[in-house]
Write a protein that holds these residues in place. Structure first.
Motif, mmCIF file in Angstrom:
data_model
loop_
_atom_site.group_PDB
_atom_site.id
_atom_site.type_symbol
_atom_site.label_atom_id
_atom_site.label_comp_id
_atom_site.label_asym_id
_atom_site.label_seq_id
_atom_site.Cartn_x
_atom_site.Cartn_y
_atom_site.Cartn_z
ATOM 1 N N VAL A 11 0.841 -1.201 0.000
ATOM 2 C CA VAL A 11 0.000 0.000 0.000
ATOM 3 C C VAL A 11 0.875 1.251 0.000
ATOM 4 C CG1 VAL A 11 -1.608 1.354 1.417
ATOM 5 C CG2 VAL A 11 -2.029 -1.069 1.043
ATOM 6 N N GLY A 12 1.961 1.229 0.774
ATOM 7 C CA GLY A 12 2.882 2.361 0.798
ATOM 8 C C GLY A 12 3.502 2.619 -0.563
ATOM 9 N N CYS A 13 3.903 1.535 -1.242
ATOM 10 C CA CYS A 13 4.488 1.682 -2.589
ATOM 11 C C CYS A 13 3.467 2.255 -3.558
ATOM 12 C CB CYS A 13 4.986 0.334 -3.107
ATOM 13 S SG CYS A 13 6.520 -0.217 -2.356
ATOM 14 N N ILE A 14 2.260 1.740 -3.510
ATOM 15 C CA ILE A 14 1.214 2.211 -4.419
ATOM 16 C C ILE A 14 0.929 3.692 -4.178
ATOM 17 C CG2 ILE A 14 -1.239 2.008 -5.002
ATOM 18 C CD1 ILE A 14 -0.882 -1.047 -4.533
ATOM 19 N N GLU A 15 0.853 4.072 -2.905
ATOM 20 C CA GLU A 15 0.614 5.485 -2.595
ATOM 21 C C GLU A 15 1.761 6.355 -3.100
ATOM 22 O OE1 GLU A 15 -0.022 5.505 1.611
ATOM 23 O OE2 GLU A 15 -2.134 4.973 1.407
ATOM 24 N N GLN A 16 2.982 5.842 -2.967
ATOM 25 C CA GLN A 16 4.154 6.591 -3.458
ATOM 26 C C GLN A 16 4.086 6.735 -4.976
ATOM 27 O OE1 GLN A 16 7.845 4.644 -2.636
ATOM 28 N NE2 GLN A 16 9.075 6.399 -3.221
ATOM 29 N N PHE A 17 3.765 5.666 -5.685
ATOM 30 C CA PHE A 17 3.646 5.737 -7.141
ATOM 31 C C PHE A 17 2.532 6.700 -7.529
ATOM 32 C CE2 PHE A 17 4.932 0.986 -7.276
ATOM 33 C CZ PHE A 17 6.247 1.309 -6.987
ATOM 34 N N PHE A 18 1.410 6.584 -6.845
ATOM 35 C CA PHE A 18 0.243 7.412 -7.141
ATOM 36 C C PHE A 18 0.576 8.890 -6.971
ATOM 37 C CE2 PHE A 18 -4.134 8.967 -6.369
ATOM 38 C CZ PHE A 18 -4.750 8.426 -7.477
ATOM 39 N N LYS A 65 3.309 10.321 -7.551
ATOM 40 C CA LYS A 65 4.180 10.787 -8.628
ATOM 41 C C LYS A 65 3.406 11.122 -9.902
ATOM 42 C CE LYS A 65 8.306 8.282 -7.179
ATOM 43 N NZ LYS A 65 9.294 7.266 -7.592
ATOM 44 N N LEU A 66 2.157 10.685 -9.984
ATOM 45 C CA LEU A 66 1.346 10.978 -11.165
ATOM 46 C C LEU A 66 0.944 12.449 -11.177
ATOM 47 C CD1 LEU A 66 -1.073 7.900 -11.177
ATOM 48 C CD2 LEU A 66 0.934 8.240 -12.621
ATOM 49 N N SER A 67 0.598 12.944 -12.351
ATOM 50 C CA SER A 67 0.103 14.317 -12.457
ATOM 51 C C SER A 67 -1.297 14.369 -11.826
ATOM 52 C CB SER A 67 0.026 14.738 -13.928
ATOM 53 O OG SER A 67 -1.036 14.063 -14.574
ATOM 54 N N PRO A 68 -1.769 15.560 -11.472
ATOM 55 C CA PRO A 68 -3.106 15.660 -10.882
ATOM 56 C C PRO A 68 -4.206 15.061 -11.772
ATOM 57 C CG PRO A 68 -1.918 17.711 -10.582
ATOM 58 C CD PRO A 68 -1.072 16.841 -11.462
ATOM 59 N N ARG A 69 -4.113 15.267 -13.083
ATOM 60 C CA ARG A 69 -5.129 14.716 -13.994
ATOM 61 C C ARG A 69 -5.054 13.187 -14.026
ATOM 62 N NH1 ARG A 69 -7.789 17.667 -17.750
ATOM 63 N NH2 ARG A 69 -7.418 16.170 -19.431
ATOM 64 N N GLN A 70 -3.839 12.639 -13.996
ATOM 65 C CA GLN A 70 -3.687 11.191 -13.989
ATOM 66 C C GLN A 70 -4.243 10.602 -12.689
ATOM 67 O OE1 GLN A 70 0.556 11.084 -14.742
ATOM 68 N NE2 GLN A 70 0.217 10.343 -16.846
ATOM 69 N N ARG A 71 -3.962 11.258 -11.560
ATOM 70 C CA ARG A 71 -4.516 10.789 -10.279
ATOM 71 C C ARG A 71 -6.038 10.853 -10.312
ATOM 72 N NH1 ARG A 71 -0.101 13.706 -7.882
ATOM 73 N NH2 ARG A 71 -1.464 15.480 -7.520
ATOM 74 N N GLU A 72 -6.559 11.932 -10.882
ATOM 75 C CA GLU A 72 -8.009 12.100 -10.940
ATOM 76 C C GLU A 72 -8.657 10.989 -11.757
ATOM 77 O OE1 GLU A 72 -11.380 15.458 -12.095
ATOM 78 O OE2 GLU A 72 -9.316 15.753 -12.754
ATOM 79 N N LEU A 86 2.376 4.149 -14.001
ATOM 80 C CA LEU A 86 2.397 3.350 -12.778
ATOM 81 C C LEU A 86 3.244 2.086 -12.963
ATOM 82 C CD1 LEU A 86 -1.303 3.653 -11.565
ATOM 83 C CD2 LEU A 86 0.730 4.601 -10.450
ATOM 84 N N ARG A 87 3.125 1.467 -14.126
ATOM 85 C CA ARG A 87 3.932 0.269 -14.409
ATOM 86 C C ARG A 87 5.420 0.605 -14.429
ATOM 87 N NH1 ARG A 87 0.046 -2.014 -19.104
ATOM 88 N NH2 ARG A 87 -1.418 -3.113 -17.757
ATOM 89 N N GLU A 88 5.757 1.754 -15.002
ATOM 90 C CA GLU A 88 7.170 2.184 -15.036
ATOM 91 C C GLU A 88 7.709 2.339 -13.622
ATOM 92 O OE1 GLU A 88 7.535 5.817 -17.263
ATOM 93 O OE2 GLU A 88 6.661 4.916 -19.065
#
Length: 168
Positions: A106-113, A115-122, A159-161
């Protein structure tokens, strides 16, 4: 300053579901969750430096449930044979390893998330968390269908990268 009411409301259902994996005693689980928030509230100044509050809450709840099990085991009047103790210890160790692995993931996923741009997170949030259809996302984000598909594809690829970099 932490808004405890919002933090509590935002996490109570997930913490209850998480704790339900370890015990069927709903009242004990509720007490453990309340103890975690009470401890969090009383140590607010020390915890301002906590980077991942949700991870802290999950770990604290797991530890609190373990403490409660240990306390209840000492209060038990029944004799416990070696086999029961061994199987309980093995199960507790397995649950502990699974929980640590899940918390780490979960920590890794949150860290990856993050790093995404605001539109990508949205778009990830709308599609996977809120379970919206692409047509709904088009209306919410004000972009056409193909742009939604392209943005989703780029977000997943990103996210895969990030995950591949960690795996190496």
């Amino acid at each position: 300053m932490i808004d405890f009411a919002h933090l509590y409301d935002q996490n109570i259902d997930q913490l209850f579901a998480f704790g339900s994996r370890f015990t069927t005693d709903r009242e004990m689980l509720k007490d453990c969750i309340h103890d975690v928030f009470l401890k969090f509230y009383s140590k607010e100044q020390m915890l301002n430096n906590v980077e991942n509050i949700q991870s802290y809450l999950y770990t604290s709840l797991r530890n609190r449930i373990k403490d409660e099990f240990r306390r209840n085991m000492h209060l038990c009047d029944n004799e416990i044979n070696d086999t029961t103790m061994r199987s309980r210890a093995e199960m507790e160790e397995y649950n502990s390893e699974q929980m640590e692995r899940r918390t780490s993931l979960v920590g890794c996923i949150e860290q990856f998330f993050s790093k995404l741009s605001p539109r990508q997170r949205e778009i990830i949030n709308l599609y996977y968390i809120e379970e919206r259809k692409y047509d709904d996302i088009c209306n919410i984000m004000g972009i056409n269908y193909q742009s939604v598909r392209n943005l989703m594809h780029r977000s997943i690829c990103r996210l895969r990268e990030y995950a591949a970099q960690v795996a190496v």
